[in-house]
Design a protein around this motif. Structure first.
Motif, PDB file in Angstrom:
ATOM      1  N   ILE A   1       0.820  -1.212   0.000  1.00 20.41           N
ATOM      2  CA  ILE A   1       0.000   0.000   0.000  1.00 20.41           C
ATOM      3  C   ILE A   1       0.855   1.263   0.000  1.00 20.41           C
ATOM      4  O   ILE A   1       0.365   2.346  -0.330  1.00 20.41           O
ATOM      5  CB  ILE A   1      -0.949   0.034   1.214  1.00 20.41           C
ATOM      6  CG1 ILE A   1      -0.155   0.046   2.519  1.00 20.41           C
ATOM      7  CG2 ILE A   1      -1.922  -1.125   1.185  1.00 20.41           C
ATOM      8  CD1 ILE A   1      -1.010   0.288   3.746  1.00 20.41           C
ATOM      9  N   TYR A   2       2.121   1.134   0.367  1.00 25.76           N
ATOM     10  CA  TYR A   2       2.964   2.318   0.518  1.00 25.76           C
ATOM     11  C   TYR A   2       3.456   2.875  -0.814  1.00 25.76           C
ATOM     12  O   TYR A   2       3.804   4.047  -0.892  1.00 25.76           O
ATOM     13  CB  TYR A   2       4.167   1.978   1.411  1.00 25.76           C
ATOM     14  CG  TYR A   2       3.768   1.335   2.710  1.00 25.76           C
ATOM     15  CD1 TYR A   2       3.160   2.086   3.713  1.00 25.76           C
ATOM     16  CD2 TYR A   2       3.974  -0.019   2.931  1.00 25.76           C
ATOM     17  CE1 TYR A   2       2.773   1.499   4.911  1.00 25.76           C
ATOM     18  CE2 TYR A   2       3.596  -0.619   4.127  1.00 25.76           C
ATOM     19  CZ  TYR A   2       2.987   0.141   5.100  1.00 25.76           C
ATOM     20  OH  TYR A   2       2.590  -0.451   6.277  1.00 25.76           O
TER      21      TYR A   2
ATOM     22  N   PHE B   1      -1.822   8.970  -4.376  1.00 22.67           N
ATOM     23  CA  PHE B   1      -1.995   9.154  -2.940  1.00 22.67           C
ATOM     24  C   PHE B   1      -2.414  10.592  -2.658  1.00 22.67           C
ATOM     25  O   PHE B   1      -2.266  11.481  -3.507  1.00 22.67           O
ATOM     26  CB  PHE B   1      -0.714   8.810  -2.172  1.00 22.67           C
ATOM     27  CG  PHE B   1       0.463   9.694  -2.508  1.00 22.67           C
ATOM     28  CD1 PHE B   1       0.701  10.881  -1.817  1.00 22.67           C
ATOM     29  CD2 PHE B   1       1.341   9.335  -3.526  1.00 22.67           C
ATOM     30  CE1 PHE B   1       1.779  11.683  -2.130  1.00 22.67           C
ATOM     31  CE2 PHE B   1       2.429  10.144  -3.844  1.00 22.67           C
ATOM     32  CZ  PHE B   1       2.649  11.320  -3.145  1.00 22.67           C
TER      33      PHE B   1
ATOM     34  N   ILE C   1      -2.950  12.017   4.178  1.00 25.49           N
ATOM     35  CA  ILE C   1      -1.931  11.244   4.886  1.00 25.49           C
ATOM     36  C   ILE C   1      -1.293  12.073   5.990  1.00 25.49           C
ATOM     37  O   ILE C   1      -1.092  11.593   7.115  1.00 25.49           O
ATOM     38  CB  ILE C   1      -0.865  10.738   3.888  1.00 25.49           C
ATOM     39  CG1 ILE C   1      -1.469   9.653   2.991  1.00 25.49           C
ATOM     40  CG2 ILE C   1       0.356  10.204   4.609  1.00 25.49           C
ATOM     41  CD1 ILE C   1      -0.542   9.196   1.884  1.00 25.49           C
TER      42      ILE C   1
ATOM     43  N   LEU D   1     -12.231   3.163   8.124  1.00 30.98           N
ATOM     44  CA  LEU D   1     -11.909   2.375   6.934  1.00 30.98           C
ATOM     45  C   LEU D   1     -13.151   1.877   6.205  1.00 30.98           C
ATOM     46  O   LEU D   1     -13.226   1.932   4.971  1.00 30.98           O
ATOM     47  CB  LEU D   1     -11.036   1.178   7.317  1.00 30.98           C
ATOM     48  CG  LEU D   1      -9.591   1.476   7.720  1.00 30.98           C
ATOM     49  CD1 LEU D   1      -8.948   0.237   8.327  1.00 30.98           C
ATOM     50  CD2 LEU D   1      -8.794   1.970   6.523  1.00 30.98           C
TER      51      LEU D   1
ATOM     52  N   THR E   1       3.016  -7.091   2.893  1.00 28.08           N
ATOM     53  CA  THR E   1       3.098  -6.136   3.987  1.00 28.08           C
ATOM     54  C   THR E   1       4.096  -6.618   5.021  1.00 28.08           C
ATOM     55  O   THR E   1       4.744  -7.652   4.854  1.00 28.08           O
ATOM     56  CB  THR E   1       1.704  -5.939   4.627  1.00 28.08           C
ATOM     57  OG1 THR E   1       1.770  -4.882   5.587  1.00 28.08           O
ATOM     58  CG2 THR E   1       1.226  -7.209   5.301  1.00 28.08           C
TER      59      THR E   1
ATOM     60  N   TYR F   1      -2.589   5.394   6.535  1.00 28.84           N
ATOM     61  CA  TYR F   1      -2.165   4.063   6.095  1.00 28.84           C
ATOM     62  C   TYR F   1      -1.117   3.452   7.021  1.00 28.84           C
ATOM     63  O   TYR F   1      -0.239   2.718   6.567  1.00 28.84           O
ATOM     64  CB  TYR F   1      -1.615   4.095   4.658  1.00 28.84           C
ATOM     65  CG  TYR F   1      -2.618   4.535   3.628  1.00 28.84           C
ATOM     66  CD1 TYR F   1      -3.660   3.710   3.237  1.00 28.84           C
ATOM     67  CD2 TYR F   1      -2.524   5.797   3.059  1.00 28.84           C
ATOM     68  CE1 TYR F   1      -4.595   4.134   2.292  1.00 28.84           C
ATOM     69  CE2 TYR F   1      -3.448   6.226   2.114  1.00 28.84           C
ATOM     70  CZ  TYR F   1      -4.483   5.384   1.743  1.00 28.84           C
ATOM     71  OH  TYR F   1      -5.399   5.806   0.813  1.00 28.84           O
TER      72      TYR F   1
ATOM     73  N   GLN G   1       3.943   2.940   9.445  1.00 28.66           N
ATOM     74  CA  GLN G   1       4.547   3.911   8.535  1.00 28.66           C
ATOM     75  C   GLN G   1       5.974   4.251   8.964  1.00 28.66           C
ATOM     76  O   GLN G   1       6.867   4.371   8.134  1.00 28.66           O
ATOM     77  CB  GLN G   1       3.712   5.198   8.471  1.00 28.66           C
ATOM     78  CG  GLN G   1       2.467   5.114   7.606  1.00 28.66           C
ATOM     79  CD  GLN G   1       2.782   5.168   6.113  1.00 28.66           C
ATOM     80  OE1 GLN G   1       3.878   4.842   5.668  1.00 28.66           O
ATOM     81  NE2 GLN G   1       1.795   5.557   5.312  1.00 28.66           N
TER      82      GLN G   1
END
Length: 351
Positions: free
Chosen positions: A74-75, A80, A85, A132, A230, A306, A312
């Motif tokens: 997802i990063y 984005f 964020i 979410l 992930t 995220y 993160q």
């Protein structure tokens, strides 16, 4: 053992290792920033920096070797929303100060009998799920659609590559610059150099991030049954764990749920074996309200950003993704605001 089952087992094992290391060392970004800013004690912050340096070097090595397709995470998505964020990171940073610890730290403290953490974890999970997939999801998605961009480059190596540098050289240069600076910062302090426990924690937790990527992106790689690529993260996994606890007959175990269970198990075992287990509760109603507010901010903010200070701050940054730098900037800014402005006021209210 089937591949998905192996991923679950390894996720639990990685979580258990994190629970042990986290409880013994007190590893926590919020504690590190607070000690660094208010007590002139940078050992925990430097331990976090060392963990990040190891995570970046290891993650970029396995990504460059083609073992893990980091761009599936997802990063490193092509689009984005920087404002969303950053705002999410800001909320998370303030929240972890009010709750006196981030999501992973609350889970570790629960393992040693801190019942305040049970409330914090529950609120984080609920707030994340609401953001979410629940009532706040439409608003989050609307802001995302209004503000998202699709830049030409979404990672530091890609950005360096835009200057005509080859992909491999750009990746190596990025690792040397970022990890080198972090290692220099970590070991520039004599007190940290004389703290083998903090050094070991940084090394171990950094390697756990790399092991998480290998577990989901290499060992768990299956074109016919793809799993999310992930590593260590705790906001969405806490929400998934709560949902799994309520609806397990209709759901399947995931790496994130196994990771959460492993952290709790490792923390409990370590606390019992070391004699650190002791039940603790709230000292007052304002104390509880402060923790609940902080947990709600962490849950919603972590969903918007995220990830959390681990998701993160370590896992996202290990990919050298530009959105992760934005999220961490928000987390640090929120922590600074919380520690310097809100924490003293909240502490007076608790008294």
């Amino acid at each position: 053992m089937q591949m998905p089952e192996l991923v679950i087992v390894l996720g639990f094992a990685l979580g258990a290792a994190l629970g042990v290391a986290g409880l013994l060392s007190g590893f926590c970004l919020m504690s590190g920033l607070r000690d660094y800013w208010t007590r002139d004690d940078g050992r925990k912050l430097r331990s976090f920096a060392l963990a990040l340096a190891v995570a970046i070097a290891g993650t970029q090595a396995i990504g460059g070797a083609g073992l893990v397709e980091l761009d599936k995470s997802i990063y490193l998505q092509p689009s984005f929303s920087a404002p969303l964020i950053f705002l999410g990171g800001l909320m998370f940073g303030i929240g972890m100060v009010l709750a006196n610890g981030c999501a992973s730290r609350a889970l570790i403290l629960l393992g040693k009998g801190n019942l305040r953490s049970l409330v914090v974890i529950g609120i984080i999970a609920v707030a994340a799920q609401i953001t979410l997939k629940g009532l706040l999801a439409p608003a989050r998605l609307a802001v995302l659609q209004w503000t998202q961009v699709t830049p030409g480059h979404v990672s530091v190596p890609e950005l360096l590559g835009s200057f005509g540098i080859g992909e491999s050289v750009a990746r190596i240069a990025a690792v040397l610059i970022v990890s080198g600076a972090l290692i220099a910062f970590a070991f520039s302090d004599r007190a940290f150099r004389r703290s083998p426990g903090q050094i070991a924690a940084g090394l171990v937790i950094g390697l756990l991030v790399v092991a998480g990527w290998l577990t989901t992106g290499w060992i768990g790689a299956d074109d016919f049954n793809p799993l999310p690529v992930t590593s260590l993260s705790f906001v969405a996994p806490l929400a998934d764990t709560l949902q799994y606890a309520m609806l397990s007959t209709g759901l399947s175990l995931s790496f994130g749920v196994a990771l959460v269970a492993g952290v709790l198990a490792g923390s409990v075992a370590t606390a019992l074996l070391s004699g650190r287990f002791a039940l603790e509760g709230f000292t007052s109603a304002p104390h509880m309200l402060r923790s609940v507010a902080g947990a709600a901010l962490m849950g919603a903010g972590g969903a918007m950003a995220y990830g959390c200070s681990i998701g993160q701050g370590l896992t996202g940054l290990s990919t050298l993704a530009l959105p992760s730098f934005i999220a961490v900037a928000g987390i640090v800014a929120g922590a600074a605001l919380g520690i310097r402005r809100l924490a003293p006021v909240a502490a007076l209210a608790v008294r």
